[in-house]
Write a protein that holds these residues in place. Structure first.
Motif, mmCIF file in Angstrom:
data_model
loop_
_atom_site.group_PDB
_atom_site.id
_atom_site.type_symbol
_atom_site.label_atom_id
_atom_site.label_comp_id
_atom_site.label_asym_id
_atom_site.label_seq_id
_atom_site.Cartn_x
_atom_site.Cartn_y
_atom_site.Cartn_z
ATOM 1 N N MET A 189 24.094 35.844 -28.358
ATOM 2 C CA MET A 189 24.482 34.636 -28.101
ATOM 3 C C MET A 189 23.280 33.808 -27.601
ATOM 4 N N SER A 190 23.243 32.603 -27.702
ATOM 5 C CA SER A 190 22.231 31.771 -27.235
ATOM 6 C C SER A 190 22.288 31.754 -25.700
ATOM 7 N N ALA A 243 20.378 25.168 -19.709
ATOM 8 C CA ALA A 243 20.231 25.339 -21.164
ATOM 9 C C ALA A 243 21.157 24.935 -21.939
ATOM 10 N N LEU A 244 21.951 23.700 -21.381
ATOM 11 C CA LEU A 244 23.090 22.994 -22.126
ATOM 12 C C LEU A 244 22.762 21.628 -22.613
ATOM 13 N N HIS A 246 34.008 25.618 -21.456
ATOM 14 C CA HIS A 246 33.756 25.133 -22.667
ATOM 15 C C HIS A 246 33.093 26.251 -23.526
ATOM 16 N N ALA A 247 33.327 27.528 -23.218
ATOM 17 C CA ALA A 247 33.111 28.431 -23.991
ATOM 18 C C ALA A 247 34.291 29.299 -24.767
ATOM 19 N N ASP A 248 34.672 28.583 -25.698
ATOM 20 C CA ASP A 248 35.845 29.147 -26.544
ATOM 21 C C ASP A 248 35.473 30.237 -27.578
ATOM 22 N N PHE A 249 35.073 31.251 -27.085
ATOM 23 C CA PHE A 249 34.634 32.494 -28.067
ATOM 24 C C PHE A 249 35.760 33.409 -28.268
ATOM 25 N N SER A 250 35.574 34.192 -29.217
ATOM 26 C CA SER A 250 36.446 35.306 -29.448
ATOM 27 C C SER A 250 36.231 36.356 -28.588
#
Length: 208
Positions: free
Chosen positions: A131-132, A160-161, A119-123
């Motif tokens: 980032m957090s 942390a979520l 669940h980390a769809d980053f570029s």
């Protein structure tokens, strides 16, 4: 062999003593217990980061003290509460970790696959620096999972979520590890996660 770990009453530091435990080769095992009961220490004992003062821990029938520590940690990966990322982009962080293990760098599609799993769809070009904590945690988990260990040890992976992100992450990882015949061992204070995703639950009390 049914069990990936057989834990024969190890003691550590003069204050922690564990009962005899067996952890199955496949599926998701949650470890619960009060603060100070030794849950995080147990994970470190399982991948050889710490060594017991007494007793023994068997991994696939072998005493881990007689195994090559580097090889053990390649198969039994510990994802602790501290996140270790380089001040680089998402792609470069994957490449750095693979280089450290003398593995060919994963292609972009492989990286995106594991980012989506976590669940980390980053570029891939995005820097990890700003980032957090939760975002960095998911990228770090994605890197570790992509290395395809046989056992995944996770210490408070959702600390942390938010609730929804925790749910998606645990659903994805539980399904992925079962499909790939991996064992996932999770320390968590969240009883709902254990109730929803655990195949087995181990409760550790202080002193035993």
């Amino acid at each position: 062999m049914e069990n990936v770990f057989i834990i024969n009453q190890p003691k550590f530091g003069g204050i922690l003593e564990y009962p005899k435990l067996e952890i199955r080769r496949r599926g998701v095992t949650f470890i619960k217990g009060a603060s100070g009961a030794g849950k995080s220490t147990l994970l470190k004992l399982l991948n050889g980061s710490l060594s017991p003062d007494e007793g023994s821990i068997l991994y696939n029938g072998k005493d881990i003290l007689e195994m090559d520590t580097i090889e053990l940690r390649r198969e039994v990966i510990l994802i602790g509460q501290n996140v270790y990322l380089f001040d680089l982009t998402v792609r470069e962080n994957f490449h750095e970790y693979y280089s450290y293990r003398d593995l060919p760098a994963p292609d972009d599609e492989t990286i995106k696959k594991f980012l989506k799993l976590c669940h980390a769809d980053f570029s891939l070009e995005e820097s990890c620096v700003k980032m957090s904590g939760g975002e960095r945690q998911r990228i770090y988990i994605a890197i570790c999972i992509s290395l395809m260990p046989k056992v995944i040890l996770m210490d408070e992976p959702t600390s942390a979520l938010d609730g929804n992100t925790s749910k998606v992450l645990m659903e994805n990882l539980s399904e992925f590890t079962r499909q790939n015949d991996m064992a996932m061992i999770v320390v968590s204070h969240d009883p709902i996660l254990a109730e929803n995703y655990a195949d087995n639950v181990i409760t550790i009390e202080r002193g035993n």
